[in-house]
Design a protein around this motif. Sequence first.
Motif, short mmCIF file in Angstrom:
data_model
loop_
_atom_site.label_atom_id
_atom_site.label_comp_id
_atom_site.label_asym_id
_atom_site.label_seq_id
_atom_site.Cartn_x
_atom_site.Cartn_y
_atom_site.Cartn_z
N CYS A 38 2.08 -14.61 8.15
CA CYS A 38 2.86 -14.44 6.92
C CYS A 38 2.24 -15.20 5.75
O CYS A 38 2.25 -14.71 4.62
N ILE A 39 1.69 -16.36 6.02
CA ILE A 39 1.01 -17.11 4.96
C ILE A 39 -0.17 -16.29 4.43
O ILE A 39 -0.35 -16.15 3.21
N ILE A 40 -0.94 -15.73 5.33
CA ILE A 40 -2.09 -14.91 4.93
C ILE A 40 -1.61 -13.66 4.19
O ILE A 40 -2.20 -13.26 3.18
N GLY A 41 -0.53 -13.06 4.69
CA GLY A 41 0.04 -11.90 4.00
C GLY A 41 0.47 -12.23 2.59
O GLY A 41 0.23 -11.46 1.66
N ALA A 53 -1.95 -7.09 2.96
CA ALA A 53 -0.80 -7.96 3.24
C ALA A 53 0.07 -7.35 4.33
O ALA A 53 0.51 -8.06 5.25
N VAL A 54 0.30 -6.04 4.25
CA VAL A 54 1.12 -5.36 5.26
C VAL A 54 0.50 -5.52 6.65
O VAL A 54 1.21 -5.73 7.64
N LEU A 73 9.30 -9.62 3.80
CA LEU A 73 8.07 -9.63 3.01
C LEU A 73 7.34 -8.29 3.09
O LEU A 73 6.79 -7.81 2.09
N MET A 74 7.35 -7.68 4.26
CA MET A 74 6.72 -6.38 4.40
C MET A 74 7.46 -5.34 3.56
O MET A 74 6.84 -4.47 2.94
N MET A 81 3.91 -0.81 -3.06
CA MET A 81 3.07 0.35 -2.76
C MET A 81 3.80 1.67 -3.03
O MET A 81 3.26 2.74 -2.78
N ARG A 82 5.03 1.57 -3.51
CA ARG A 82 5.88 2.72 -3.82
C ARG A 82 6.18 3.58 -2.59
O ARG A 82 6.26 4.81 -2.66
#
Length: 94
Positions: A38-41, A53-54, A73-74, A81-82
């Motif tokens: 999650c940190i990297i995302g 990120a996803v 977060l996702m 990304m709409r």
Amino acid sequence: ETMDVYSNILFVKECKAELSFLANTAIKIDKYRPETCCIIGNYYSLKGEHERAVIYFKRALRLDPNYLSAWTLMGHEYVEMRNSAAAIESYRRA
């Protein structure tokens, strides 16, 4: 254990250098923790790399399917990304 929460704060404050440092530190500690993913995302999201990120939020969810922060977060990334259908599904699972 709360480094993922700290990464959310850095994300909101748009502290890219600090978030990068935190991501590298988390990787050195344990790259297989969902919090690290999650940190990297968050880092990739701050850079505007939403697809990447996803990937990391999905990786966090493979490690812990009940990790609510990763679902949320996702969902945010899918909004960027709409992709509203995927965003709604992510938010529902959070």
